[in-house]
Design a protein around this motif. Structure first.
Motif, PDB file in Angstrom:
ATOM      1  N   PHE A 128     -11.503  37.962 -69.756  1.00  0.00           N
ATOM      2  CA  PHE A 128     -10.128  37.330 -69.844  1.00  0.00           C
ATOM      3  C   PHE A 128      -9.875  36.633 -68.845  1.00  0.00           C
ATOM      4  CE2 PHE A 128     -10.253  39.900 -73.731  1.00  0.00           C
ATOM      5  CZ  PHE A 128      -9.772  39.155 -74.661  1.00  0.00           C
ATOM      6  N   THR A 129     -10.108  37.166 -67.785  1.00  0.00           N
ATOM      7  CA  THR A 129     -10.045  36.498 -66.487  1.00  0.00           C
ATOM      8  C   THR A 129     -10.771  35.048 -66.360  1.00  0.00           C
ATOM      9  OG1 THR A 129      -9.765  38.564 -65.167  1.00  0.00           O
ATOM     10  CG2 THR A 129      -9.903  36.574 -63.846  1.00  0.00           C
ATOM     11  N   ASN A 130     -12.083  35.380 -66.874  1.00  0.00           N
ATOM     12  CA  ASN A 130     -12.788  33.992 -67.065  1.00  0.00           C
ATOM     13  C   ASN A 130     -12.221  33.119 -67.900  1.00  0.00           C
ATOM     14  OD1 ASN A 130     -14.552  35.167 -65.093  1.00  0.00           O
ATOM     15  ND2 ASN A 130     -16.089  35.960 -66.495  1.00  0.00           N
ATOM     16  N   LEU A 131     -11.979  33.600 -68.843  1.00  0.00           N
ATOM     17  CA  LEU A 131     -11.639  32.762 -70.273  1.00  0.00           C
ATOM     18  C   LEU A 131     -10.160  31.794 -69.621  1.00  0.00           C
ATOM     19  CD1 LEU A 131     -12.095  31.959 -73.040  1.00  0.00           C
ATOM     20  CD2 LEU A 131     -10.697  33.998 -74.119  1.00  0.00           C
ATOM     21  N   PHE A 132      -8.978  32.871 -69.194  1.00  0.00           N
ATOM     22  CA  PHE A 132      -8.055  31.948 -68.830  1.00  0.00           C
ATOM     23  C   PHE A 132      -8.408  30.908 -67.705  1.00  0.00           C
ATOM     24  CE2 PHE A 132      -3.894  33.174 -65.961  1.00  0.00           C
ATOM     25  CZ  PHE A 132      -3.162  32.038 -66.805  1.00  0.00           C
ATOM     26  N   GLU A 133      -9.198  31.226 -66.970  1.00  0.00           N
ATOM     27  CA  GLU A 133      -9.640  30.193 -65.911  1.00  0.00           C
ATOM     28  C   GLU A 133     -10.287  28.945 -66.710  1.00  0.00           C
ATOM     29  OE1 GLU A 133     -10.279  33.247 -61.804  1.00  0.00           O
ATOM     30  OE2 GLU A 133     -12.034  32.510 -63.112  1.00  0.00           O
ATOM     31  N   GLU A 134     -11.183  29.354 -67.506  1.00  0.00           N
ATOM     32  CA  GLU A 134     -11.630  28.193 -68.231  1.00  0.00           C
ATOM     33  C   GLU A 134     -10.756  27.505 -68.991  1.00  0.00           C
ATOM     34  OE1 GLU A 134     -14.635  29.738 -71.004  1.00  0.00           O
ATOM     35  OE2 GLU A 134     -15.554  30.712 -69.217  1.00  0.00           O
ATOM     36  N   LYS A 135      -9.675  28.107 -69.770  1.00  0.00           N
ATOM     37  CA  LYS A 135      -8.648  27.263 -70.255  1.00  0.00           C
ATOM     38  C   LYS A 135      -7.767  26.451 -69.538  1.00  0.00           C
ATOM     39  CE  LYS A 135      -8.167  30.496 -74.266  1.00  0.00           C
ATOM     40  NZ  LYS A 135      -8.256  29.240 -75.172  1.00  0.00           N
ATOM     41  N   TRP A 136      -7.511  27.141 -68.158  1.00  0.00           N
ATOM     42  CA  TRP A 136      -6.685  26.320 -67.463  1.00  0.00           C
ATOM     43  C   TRP A 136      -7.490  25.266 -66.690  1.00  0.00           C
ATOM     44  CZ3 TRP A 136      -1.733  26.857 -67.015  1.00  0.00           C
ATOM     45  CH2 TRP A 136      -0.960  26.078 -66.036  1.00  0.00           C
ATOM     46  N   SER A 137      -8.597  25.453 -66.590  1.00  0.00           N
ATOM     47  CA  SER A 137      -9.694  24.254 -65.905  1.00  0.00           C
ATOM     48  C   SER A 137      -9.501  23.172 -67.035  1.00  0.00           C
ATOM     49  CB  SER A 137     -11.062  24.880 -65.820  1.00  0.00           C
ATOM     50  OG  SER A 137     -11.818  23.950 -65.144  1.00  0.00           O
ATOM     51  N   TYR A 148      -7.297  22.591 -69.427  1.00  0.00           N
ATOM     52  CA  TYR A 148      -5.923  21.811 -69.292  1.00  0.00           C
ATOM     53  C   TYR A 148      -5.668  20.774 -67.857  1.00  0.00           C
ATOM     54  CZ  TYR A 148      -0.931  21.813 -67.694  1.00  0.00           C
ATOM     55  OH  TYR A 148       0.152  21.465 -67.216  1.00  0.00           O
ATOM     56  N   ASN A 149      -6.164  21.537 -66.862  1.00  0.00           N
ATOM     57  CA  ASN A 149      -5.650  20.721 -65.530  1.00  0.00           C
ATOM     58  C   ASN A 149      -7.026  19.733 -65.106  1.00  0.00           C
ATOM     59  OD1 ASN A 149      -3.941  22.376 -62.732  1.00  0.00           O
ATOM     60  ND2 ASN A 149      -4.045  20.238 -63.467  1.00  0.00           N
ATOM     61  N   LYS A 150      -8.013  19.912 -65.594  1.00  0.00           N
ATOM     62  CA  LYS A 150      -9.242  19.168 -65.370  1.00  0.00           C
ATOM     63  C   LYS A 150      -9.634  19.325 -63.847  1.00  0.00           C
ATOM     64  CE  LYS A 150      -8.541  15.418 -68.736  1.00  0.00           C
ATOM     65  NZ  LYS A 150      -6.983  15.566 -69.218  1.00  0.00           N
ATOM     66  N   LEU A 151      -9.450  20.446 -63.527  1.00  0.00           N
ATOM     67  CA  LEU A 151      -9.785  21.052 -62.056  1.00  0.00           C
ATOM     68  C   LEU A 151     -10.518  22.431 -62.180  1.00  0.00           C
ATOM     69  CD1 LEU A 151      -6.370  20.420 -60.455  1.00  0.00           C
ATOM     70  CD2 LEU A 151      -8.376  18.997 -60.213  1.00  0.00           C
ATOM     71  N   TYR A 152     -11.291  22.862 -61.239  1.00  0.00           N
ATOM     72  CA  TYR A 152     -11.655  24.165 -61.110  1.00  0.00           C
ATOM     73  C   TYR A 152     -10.498  25.145 -60.988  1.00  0.00           C
ATOM     74  CZ  TYR A 152     -16.223  22.230 -59.517  1.00  0.00           C
ATOM     75  OH  TYR A 152     -17.510  21.536 -59.548  1.00  0.00           O
ATOM     76  N   ALA A 153     -10.392  26.162 -61.914  1.00  0.00           N
ATOM     77  CA  ALA A 153      -9.267  27.088 -61.717  1.00  0.00           C
ATOM     78  C   ALA A 153      -9.919  28.478 -61.328  1.00  0.00           C
ATOM     79  CB  ALA A 153      -8.659  27.181 -63.117  1.00  0.00           C
ATOM     80  N   VAL A 154      -8.984  29.052 -60.338  1.00  0.00           N
ATOM     81  CA  VAL A 154      -9.157  30.762 -60.017  1.00  0.00           C
ATOM     82  C   VAL A 154      -7.702  31.415 -60.093  1.00  0.00           C
ATOM     83  CG1 VAL A 154      -9.999  32.049 -58.246  1.00  0.00           C
ATOM     84  CG2 VAL A 154     -10.855  29.727 -58.363  1.00  0.00           C
ATOM     85  N   LEU A 179      -5.075  28.965 -58.771  1.00  0.00           N
ATOM     86  CA  LEU A 179      -5.337  28.120 -57.809  1.00  0.00           C
ATOM     87  C   LEU A 179      -6.255  26.985 -58.582  1.00  0.00           C
ATOM     88  CD1 LEU A 179      -6.708  28.558 -54.163  1.00  0.00           C
ATOM     89  CD2 LEU A 179      -7.907  27.360 -56.050  1.00  0.00           C
ATOM     90  N   ALA A 180      -5.944  25.531 -58.523  1.00  0.00           N
ATOM     91  CA  ALA A 180      -6.171  24.678 -59.250  1.00  0.00           C
ATOM     92  C   ALA A 180      -6.820  23.630 -58.180  1.00  0.00           C
ATOM     93  CB  ALA A 180      -5.715  24.040 -60.451  1.00  0.00           C
ATOM     94  N   PHE A 210      -5.394  42.586 -68.444  1.00  0.00           N
ATOM     95  CA  PHE A 210      -4.073  42.520 -69.425  1.00  0.00           C
ATOM     96  C   PHE A 210      -3.504  41.261 -69.159  1.00  0.00           C
ATOM     97  CE2 PHE A 210      -5.501  46.845 -69.052  1.00  0.00           C
ATOM     98  CZ  PHE A 210      -5.549  47.439 -70.188  1.00  0.00           C
ATOM     99  N   THR A 211      -3.178  41.118 -67.991  1.00  0.00           N
ATOM    100  CA  THR A 211      -2.390  39.998 -67.660  1.00  0.00           C
ATOM    101  C   THR A 211      -3.243  38.551 -67.992  1.00  0.00           C
ATOM    102  OG1 THR A 211      -1.286  40.986 -65.728  1.00  0.00           O
ATOM    103  CG2 THR A 211      -1.133  38.553 -65.675  1.00  0.00           C
ATOM    104  N   ALA A 212      -4.481  38.554 -67.688  1.00  0.00           N
ATOM    105  CA  ALA A 212      -5.391  37.458 -68.052  1.00  0.00           C
ATOM    106  C   ALA A 212      -5.173  37.022 -69.565  1.00  0.00           C
ATOM    107  CB  ALA A 212      -6.480  37.519 -67.370  1.00  0.00           C
ATOM    108  N   ALA A 213      -5.269  38.127 -70.477  1.00  0.00           N
ATOM    109  CA  ALA A 213      -5.257  37.695 -71.788  1.00  0.00           C
ATOM    110  C   ALA A 213      -3.914  37.136 -72.331  1.00  0.00           C
ATOM    111  CB  ALA A 213      -5.363  39.089 -72.645  1.00  0.00           C
ATOM    112  N   LEU A 214      -2.879  37.805 -71.555  1.00  0.00           N
ATOM    113  CA  LEU A 214      -1.460  36.935 -71.826  1.00  0.00           C
ATOM    114  C   LEU A 214      -1.475  35.683 -71.358  1.00  0.00           C
ATOM    115  CD1 LEU A 214       1.417  37.190 -72.546  1.00  0.00           C
ATOM    116  CD2 LEU A 214       1.903  38.485 -70.557  1.00  0.00           C
TER     117      LEU A 214
END
Ligand SMILES: Cc1ncc(COP(=O)(O)O)c(C=O)c1O
Length: 322
Positions: free
Chosen positions: A33-42, A44-50, A192-193, A226-230
């Motif tokens: 879920f951490t990976n998935l949250f980052e992928e989704k943010w990436s 959304y933002n068209k940037l690498y996301a951590v 971080l994006a 758990f936070t990343a899933a949210l």
């Protein structure tokens, strides 16, 4: 209207399914879920996301990557203390810049002057209130021309765009907060994006003690599964939340408050705040009551910042609030 967190009630079911999966998988951190949250943010933002444990830990990663220790970093005074404190914790020296009356964000002319005086290594621009700093293009160009690292404090700016361009894209790095009052929240958390792949790689190690070669001296700034899933559920809902807030503002607030922040053509605000320049009934107060230079008892001449402190108020605008 009472404060509500930007969260769609019908998303609870999906969230519980994610949490069940995490519990069953016995992988409560550094997982899917951490990976998935980052992928989704990436996406959304068209940037690498951590993903990070908070805005401030992500900000520290960026400031240490750019090695601002013992260097000057310019920062608006009209912001939360997190912005200057991040610089101080990273060993830099903060100097303050004035804001504009029309957008509450950084003033280009004062920035030019402060660049001449202080020769900064970096500048924090803060997108105050959920819209984008109106002078971001000029600020970005000015920093590029002067070899100054620009960082965007995007703690308020989820869902904001200007001609489809999102915050974090005008600079080296954008840092978001998912603190419990934000447009979308995970309770605590940060992102971080960046378009800078080296910074993204550094940030991943920095939040994890520099594992495994320990060349980077980070600490534990990870986000739990758990936070990343949210966070995953929240990113998927971001467009709806921002659209709802914009429609509510158009229908119920704009006709009531003509003396308000007016956005330039093509800008969409995420509406972290709805900011007006007259005292109003049922105001939720100010974005910030005291500017940072006053909190830090520093003597600066920042007339717009002083004016803003006295002359703005926020009308309540919360997702599906009643
Ligand atoms: C402008 C600004 N920057 C930074 C932060 C810090 O975010 P966090 O609490 O996630 O560290 C906030 C949080 O409220 C903020 O408003």
């Amino acid at each position: 209207m009472k404060f509500t967190i930007g969260f769609e009630k019908s998303d609870v079911k999906r969230l519980y399914e994610h949490w069940d999966e995490i519990i069953s998988a016995h992988k409560w951190t550094e997982g899917k879920f951490t990976n998935l949250f980052e992928e989704k943010w990436s996406v959304y933002n068209k940037l690498y996301a951590v993903a990070f444990s908070s805005w401030s830990t992500a900000a520290l990663a960026a400031l240490e990557f750019f090695n601002i220790k013992n260097k000057v970093v310019l920062c608006p005074s009209n912001t939360f203390m997190a912005t200057p404190l991040s610089v101080m914790k990273a060993g830099g020296n903060v100097e303050f810049v004035d804001c504009n009356k029309f957008d509450l964000s950084m003033n280009l002319d004062d920035l030019k002057e402060k660049i001449m005086i202080y020769k900064p290594a970096a500048v924090w621009v803060v997108h105050i209130g959920g819209h984008i700093a109106f002078q971001i293009e000029e600020i970005s160009r000015l920093c590029r021309e002067n070899n100054i690292i620009l960082l965007e404090d995007c703690a308020h700016a989820h869902g904001a765009s200007w001609n489809s361009k999102k915050t974090g894209s005008w600079s080296e790095v954008g840092v978001y907060s998912f603190y419990a009052t934000k447009t979308i929240s995970t309770g605590e958390g940060g992102m971080l994006a960046t378009k800078n792949r080296d910074l993204a790689e550094y940030a991943k190690q920095y939040r994890n003690y520099g594992k495994f070669d320990y060349k980077i001296q980070g600490l534990n700034f990870r986000m739990s599964e758990f936070t990343a899933a949210l966070g995953c559920v929240q990113v998927d809902r971001l467009d709806d939340i921002v659209a709802w807030k914009n429609e509510y503002a158009r229908k119920h607030l704009d006709n009531k408050f003509s003396n308000r922040i007016k956005f330039p053509e093509g800008m969409v605000s995420g509406y972290y705040k709805y900011i007006v320049f007259d005292p109003i009934e049922n105001s939720t107060g100010k974005v910030y009551d005291i500017p940072c230079h006053k909190i830090m008892e520093k003597d600066y001449r920042l007339p717009n910042t002083d004016w803003i402190t006295k002359n703005h108020w926020c009308a309540p605008l919360y997702y599906k609030g009643e």
